[in-house]
Design an enzyme around this catalytic site. Sequence first.
Site, mmCIF file in Angstrom:
data_model
loop_
_atom_site.group_PDB
_atom_site.id
_atom_site.type_symbol
_atom_site.label_atom_id
_atom_site.label_comp_id
_atom_site.label_asym_id
_atom_site.label_seq_id
_atom_site.Cartn_x
_atom_site.Cartn_y
_atom_site.Cartn_z
ATOM 1 N N ASP A 168 -11.220 2.159 4.153
ATOM 2 C CA ASP A 168 -11.462 0.722 4.029
ATOM 3 C C ASP A 168 -12.959 0.417 3.972
ATOM 4 O O ASP A 168 -13.350 -0.710 3.659
ATOM 5 C CB ASP A 168 -10.884 -0.012 5.256
ATOM 6 C CG ASP A 168 -9.651 -0.841 4.925
ATOM 7 O OD1 ASP A 168 -9.472 -1.189 3.747
ATOM 8 O OD2 ASP A 168 -8.889 -1.139 5.855
ATOM 9 N N GLN A 179 -4.754 -2.152 9.724
ATOM 10 C CA GLN A 179 -4.539 -3.450 9.077
ATOM 11 C C GLN A 179 -5.044 -4.582 9.978
ATOM 12 O O GLN A 179 -4.702 -4.629 11.161
ATOM 13 C CB GLN A 179 -3.046 -3.630 8.747
ATOM 14 C CG GLN A 179 -2.737 -4.879 7.943
ATOM 15 C CD GLN A 179 -3.375 -4.888 6.555
ATOM 16 O OE1 GLN A 179 -3.477 -3.854 5.910
ATOM 17 N NE2 GLN A 179 -3.803 -6.045 6.100
ATOM 18 N N LYS A 187 0.841 -1.204 0.000
ATOM 19 C CA LYS A 187 0.000 0.000 0.000
ATOM 20 C C LYS A 187 0.877 1.256 0.000
ATOM 21 O O LYS A 187 0.572 2.238 -0.674
ATOM 22 C CB LYS A 187 -0.936 -0.006 1.215
ATOM 23 C CG LYS A 187 -2.073 -1.018 1.094
ATOM 24 C CD LYS A 187 -2.790 -1.275 2.423
ATOM 25 C CE LYS A 187 -3.703 -2.501 2.287
ATOM 26 N NZ LYS A 187 -4.320 -2.908 3.562
HETATM 27 N N1 GUN Z 1 -6.722 -7.573 6.063
HETATM 28 C C1 GUN Z 1 -7.047 -8.303 4.975
HETATM 29 N N2 GUN Z 1 -7.656 -7.517 4.059
HETATM 30 C C2 GUN Z 1 -7.704 -6.280 4.590
HETATM 31 C C3 GUN Z 1 -8.203 -5.029 4.120
HETATM 32 O O1 GUN Z 1 -8.754 -4.902 3.022
HETATM 33 N N3 GUN Z 1 -8.051 -3.981 4.957
HETATM 34 C C4 GUN Z 1 -7.486 -4.095 6.181
HETATM 35 N N4 GUN Z 1 -7.398 -3.005 6.941
HETATM 36 N N5 GUN Z 1 -7.002 -5.228 6.651
HETATM 37 C C5 GUN Z 1 -7.119 -6.320 5.851
#
Ligand code: GUN
Length: 294
Positions: free
Chosen positions: A120, A97, A53
Amino acid sequence: MTQILDGKALAEQIKDEIANEVRHITAEGHRPPHLAAILVGTDGASQTYVASKEKSSHEVGFTSSVYRYAESTTEEELLRAIDFLNTDEEIDGFIVQLPLPSHINERHIINAINPDKDVDGFTPINVGRMVLGEDAFVPATPMGIMTLLNRSGIDTEGKHCVVVGRSNIVGTPVANLLSRNNEHANCTVTLCHSKTRNLADITRTADILVVAMGKPEFVTADMVKEDAVLVDVGIHRVSDASRKNGYYLCGDVKHSEVDAKCSYVTPVPGGVGPLTIVSLLQNTLKAFKQTHNL
Ligand code: GUN
């Protein structure tokens, strides 16, 4: 002939579009959009996702920051970090995350995120807005799947779409998006899960099959209809001593036997994954524009 849905190439194209927009924004005297991430602990997959990211943010000209916390951090400490990010005017959007360590209640953490910065799309406000069809931050993976289908010119209207997996992050929201009354959706959707009986009988009726169950190479050729569109959301590292790096990546679908049957298929890696990250960038740009009235 099976067509491979090249998520990597499409993601590069959309990143170019975002980078162009960022150049215009900064040329007008604004600061660049800023995406932040909270990363707790040392889980390998989470570290990889967050690094990816960060890299993509820089590629499109965003500012990016990562707030790292020890595995032993407390819920209170994380809530304080969220409070800070919620109000910091230099940060447009942030993510926490997942997964978080088991002593932390994920819902408490997510519920504390300012919905206007929830890129998100995990807060109850954004989930509610999405289900109502209102303007919302849509979670990145479902949004990426919709972008991949739509920008690849796949007709969804009236199609039977079977989604396997009902997670809050993928299965449940993508089932909702595919069933919406708009030109990019209008599917008849069946949502299957771990308690579904006769799963293969249902997946075999899918014109569009979205697999997000988290089981390596679970979907086999006998579970898929001829000429189906297949979207594989899974990504797994499987140990393999014969490979240079000691593992190989695979999805929830056994591509070696399934792909030939399909009209379109997303590869793993290089299918849904790159679009997920791009969706997060798109949401961050949207958050930036909303707070700057652009
Ligand atoms: N863990 C697995 N997929 C995601 C996601 O799309 N966002 C976040 N914050 N954590 C994750």
